[in-house]
Structures are given as C-alpha cells and as structure tokens.
Design a protein around this motif. Structure first.
Motif, PDB file in Angstrom:
ATOM      1  N   ALA A  20       0.918  -1.272   0.108  1.00 54.60           N
ATOM      2  CA  ALA A  20       0.057  -0.136  -0.005  1.00 54.60           C
ATOM      3  C   ALA A  20       0.880   1.402  -0.037  1.00 54.60           C
ATOM      4  O   ALA A  20       2.248   1.404   0.260  1.00 54.60           O
ATOM      5  CB  ALA A  20      -0.890  -0.019   1.172  1.00 54.60           C
ATOM      6  N   ALA A  21       0.294   2.416  -0.212  1.00 56.25           N
ATOM      7  CA  ALA A  21       0.923   3.502  -0.410  1.00 56.25           C
ATOM      8  C   ALA A  21       2.004   4.086   0.786  1.00 56.25           C
ATOM      9  O   ALA A  21       3.049   4.370   0.400  1.00 56.25           O
ATOM     10  CB  ALA A  21      -0.103   4.794  -0.403  1.00 56.25           C
ATOM     11  N   ARG A  43      -3.161   6.419  -8.516  1.00 57.56           N
ATOM     12  CA  ARG A  43      -4.312   5.819  -7.718  1.00 57.56           C
ATOM     13  C   ARG A  43      -3.827   5.516  -6.511  1.00 57.56           C
ATOM     14  O   ARG A  43      -2.997   4.606  -6.245  1.00 57.56           O
ATOM     15  CB  ARG A  43      -4.693   4.594  -8.464  1.00 57.56           C
ATOM     16  CG  ARG A  43      -5.310   4.964  -9.688  1.00 57.56           C
ATOM     17  CD  ARG A  43      -5.587   3.576 -10.614  1.00 57.56           C
ATOM     18  NE  ARG A  43      -4.365   3.158 -11.098  1.00 57.56           N
ATOM     19  CZ  ARG A  43      -3.937   1.786 -11.015  1.00 57.56           C
ATOM     20  NH1 ARG A  43      -4.880   1.045 -10.321  1.00 57.56           N
ATOM     21  NH2 ARG A  43      -2.823   1.406 -11.537  1.00 57.56           N
ATOM     22  N   SER A  44      -3.777   6.531  -5.428  1.00 51.83           N
ATOM     23  CA  SER A  44      -3.238   6.520  -4.266  1.00 51.83           C
ATOM     24  C   SER A  44      -3.787   5.141  -3.354  1.00 51.83           C
ATOM     25  O   SER A  44      -3.024   4.706  -2.478  1.00 51.83           O
ATOM     26  CB  SER A  44      -3.337   7.621  -3.394  1.00 51.83           C
ATOM     27  OG  SER A  44      -4.867   7.855  -3.067  1.00 51.83           O
ATOM     28  N   GLN A  45      -4.681   4.719  -3.582  1.00 53.45           N
ATOM     29  CA  GLN A  45      -5.557   3.603  -2.855  1.00 53.45           C
ATOM     30  C   GLN A  45      -5.093   2.136  -3.488  1.00 53.45           C
ATOM     31  O   GLN A  45      -5.593   1.171  -2.766  1.00 53.45           O
ATOM     32  CB  GLN A  45      -6.847   3.864  -2.759  1.00 53.45           C
ATOM     33  CG  GLN A  45      -7.506   5.166  -2.151  1.00 53.45           C
ATOM     34  CD  GLN A  45      -6.956   5.185  -0.609  1.00 53.45           C
ATOM     35  OE1 GLN A  45      -6.734   4.362   0.161  1.00 53.45           O
ATOM     36  NE2 GLN A  45      -6.360   6.470  -0.333  1.00 53.45           N
ATOM     37  N   ALA A  46      -4.523   2.266  -4.705  1.00 54.97           N
ATOM     38  CA  ALA A  46      -4.438   1.074  -5.320  1.00 54.97           C
ATOM     39  C   ALA A  46      -3.014   0.318  -4.819  1.00 54.97           C
ATOM     40  O   ALA A  46      -2.156   0.972  -4.066  1.00 54.97           O
ATOM     41  CB  ALA A  46      -4.204   1.026  -6.994  1.00 54.97           C
ATOM     42  N   THR A 322       0.530  10.329  -2.674  1.00 57.37           N
ATOM     43  CA  THR A 322      -0.520  11.162  -2.712  1.00 57.37           C
ATOM     44  C   THR A 322      -1.043  10.944  -4.247  1.00 57.37           C
ATOM     45  O   THR A 322       0.025  10.614  -5.074  1.00 57.37           O
ATOM     46  CB  THR A 322      -0.495  12.578  -2.548  1.00 57.37           C
ATOM     47  OG1 THR A 322       0.656  12.948  -3.290  1.00 57.37           O
ATOM     48  CG2 THR A 322      -0.184  12.672  -1.129  1.00 57.37           C
TER      49      THR A 322
END
Length: 324
Positions: A20-21, A43-46, A322
C-alpha cells in the motif's frame, strides 16, 4: 549488452508485496535514509508494488517492481545513487534541470535533489550509497561496466548460499563499483563470469522453483536434466556454488518468506507455513531461516508491521504517497 531476463531478482530478500501507499513510502525512506522523500501516484488507494532489499555494511541494494506510474520527489540523498532500469521505463531529472541518461543506468551525485519517474509495470534496481565522487555524466564504457557488474550481482543473488554469503557479495559489489569509478577503467581484470546457466541446469532450476509440491529426489532430478546424479551434483556446484538439495531447501524457505511478508493476520501462523513446505521441526526451521535471510521468521513479519505503524502515525499529517 546482454543480461538475464529473470524476474526473480533478490526474491530471497522480499520486504513488501502488493504494498500500500504508506508502507511503500516509509520503506524507501528507511532504505535511502531520506525522511523528506515523497511519492505521487495516479491511484493512491491502489497497490504500489513489491520491494526486495538487502542491507549490508557497505550499503543497500534494492529492487522495485512498480505496479503503477509514480513519481518520487524531494529526493536529496547524503550519498550518491545508482538507478538501473531492469524492465520498463524510468527517468531521473536533477532539480537544476538536466535529465540524466538512463541507458544503461543513471548515476546521481550526492547532495543534489532529483526526481525519479517510473512507469507502471517497470522494474528498477537502486544501489546506495555509492562511495566517493560519482560523475553526473559517466563515460559510456564506465556506465556499461557498472551495469554489467550489477547484472552479475543480481544473477548470483538467486544462488546465495546464505545471509553471510549475500552480505559478502553486496560488499564486493560496492568495492567493484568504487574501483570502476575511481580508476575510470571499464575493462574487467579477468574474464567476466557467465550470466547464463547450462540448459540442463535450467531444467533443474525451473522444476525446483516452479513445482512446490514436488518432493526432492536426486535420481528423478538427474533424469529430468538428462545427466547422471554425480554429474548433476558437480554441474550445479560449479555453476552456482550450491548443491541441488541446498537450492531446493532455499526455494522452500523463500516460499515461506513470501507468505510471511503477505501475512495480514494478527498472529502469523509460522509453524503452519513451515509445515506446508515440509519443515516439521520449528526450531530447526527457524535456524535455517536465519542462516539464509539473516533474521528470524517473526522479524520478517515485524519489518512490514513497523512500516504500517509508521504510516498510521504519519497519516494525520498527510505525509504519505498522494494521488497526482
């Protein structure tokens, strides 16, 4: 320049998988010693990717498998850095303007802020910190020699005998890099070691690595490779420094390590993972694991959990990867 097409570089030192990020960012900050490093992705949540890294006295060698396009900014490192694309696209630009050549690798001097842009699906190797003066524009011969040196290290990394051997190889890599940069002589002192295995050994390596349910049988392995048991033993030992069984054992340990890195449960079932790979005695398994990777199985789990804890602590300040 020829190089191996394996995608398993440093798999024995996997640290993050499907990261994750936040944990991705904190891992790179730790490995490069740069607390101000920032990461911007679409895509910060990918998923951001997977990361393998080995740390030794001389420095760190890190391999990134990047899942999506991203940009690293505010990169100001105390030591010089080598960035080598293994597959896909990446670019390095200094803050004062020039974009550095990436073929075969980029050399980033110390104390100069730069931006690193990486395409989705790309792989790259980072070598840090490179000692001494490092030129922004190395001559092509020296750059090629540095790249060959790093490719040879990555090829050998698949056959490290254990953690002590791995650290020795890392220190030798940094010594060779220092020698190439200080002497300016791109020509190796002797014959370059091969980065290709005998086709009979390729069959052996593929079988051991890709058939996790297979139980070791030297006679069957020899028949599969097309040589006698005795010749297989000596072929493998000469080419990799490992016996067939030692490589088989290491591949099983690596599969356990991957499950530990991926573990998101409150209490990792280390004994279950070990038993699934044929290790019935937990104490012996833990000793073997530490011999190969330089840490206990529980420490592999804790490395990632510390990153996640740091991410939770820093989340209110917004200092994470971000979306761009």
């Amino acid at each position: 320049m020829r190089h191996p097409q394996s995608k398993s570089e440093l798999e024995a030192y996997l640290r993050l998988n499907r990261a994750a990020a936040g944990e991705w960012l904190h891992a790179l900050r730790h490995l490069l010693g740069c607390d101000d490093l920032e990461c911007h992705a679409r895509r910060s949540q990918a998923v951001f990717g997977s990361l393998s890294a080995i740390e030794a006295d001389a420095g760190v060698v890190c391999v990134l498998n990047v899942a999506q396009e991203m940009e690293f900014t505010h990169c100001l490192l105390a030591g010089a850095l080598l960035v080598m694309p293994l597959e896909g696209r990446c670019e390095v630009a200094l803050t004062d303007g020039p974009r550095l050549p990436m073929v075969p690798l980029a050399t980033v001097p110390a104390d100069q802020e730069f931006t690193l842009t990486v395409g989705g699906g790309s792989r790259l190797a980072l070598v840090f910190p490179v000692p001494g003066h490092i030129p922004r524009w190395p001559v092509q011969g020296a750059a090629n020699a540095l790249a060959v040196c790093l490719w040879q290290f990555l090829f050998r990394s698949e056959y490290f005998h254990g953690h002590r051997h791995a650290c020795e190889e890392v220190n030798q890599l940094f010594a060779r890099v220092r020698e190439l940069l200080s002497s300016g002589d791109p020509h190796p002192a002797g014959e370059e070691p091969s980065m290709e295995l005998d086709r009979r050994l390729v069959r052996v390596v593929d079988k051991i690595r890709n058939e996790p349910q297979w139980a070791f049988n030297l006679q069957e392995l020899a028949s599969h490779s097309g040589v006698s048991e005795r010749n297989l033993y000596y072929l493998m030992k000469r080419a990799t420094g490992m016996t067939p069984y030692r490589f088989y054992q290491r591949c099983r340990l690596i599969r356990v390590r991957r499950r530990l890195v991926d573990c998101q449960c409150d209490i990792p079932h280390i004994s279950w993972y070990a038993a699934d790979e044929g290790f019935s005695h937990l104490g012996r398994f833990a000793a073997l694991y530490r011999d190969h990777f330089g840490e206990l199985p529980s420490e592999t789990v804790q490395w990632r959990r510390r990153l996640q804890a740091l991410d939770n602590m820093s989340a209110p300040s917004g200092k994470t990867c971000t979306a761009s």
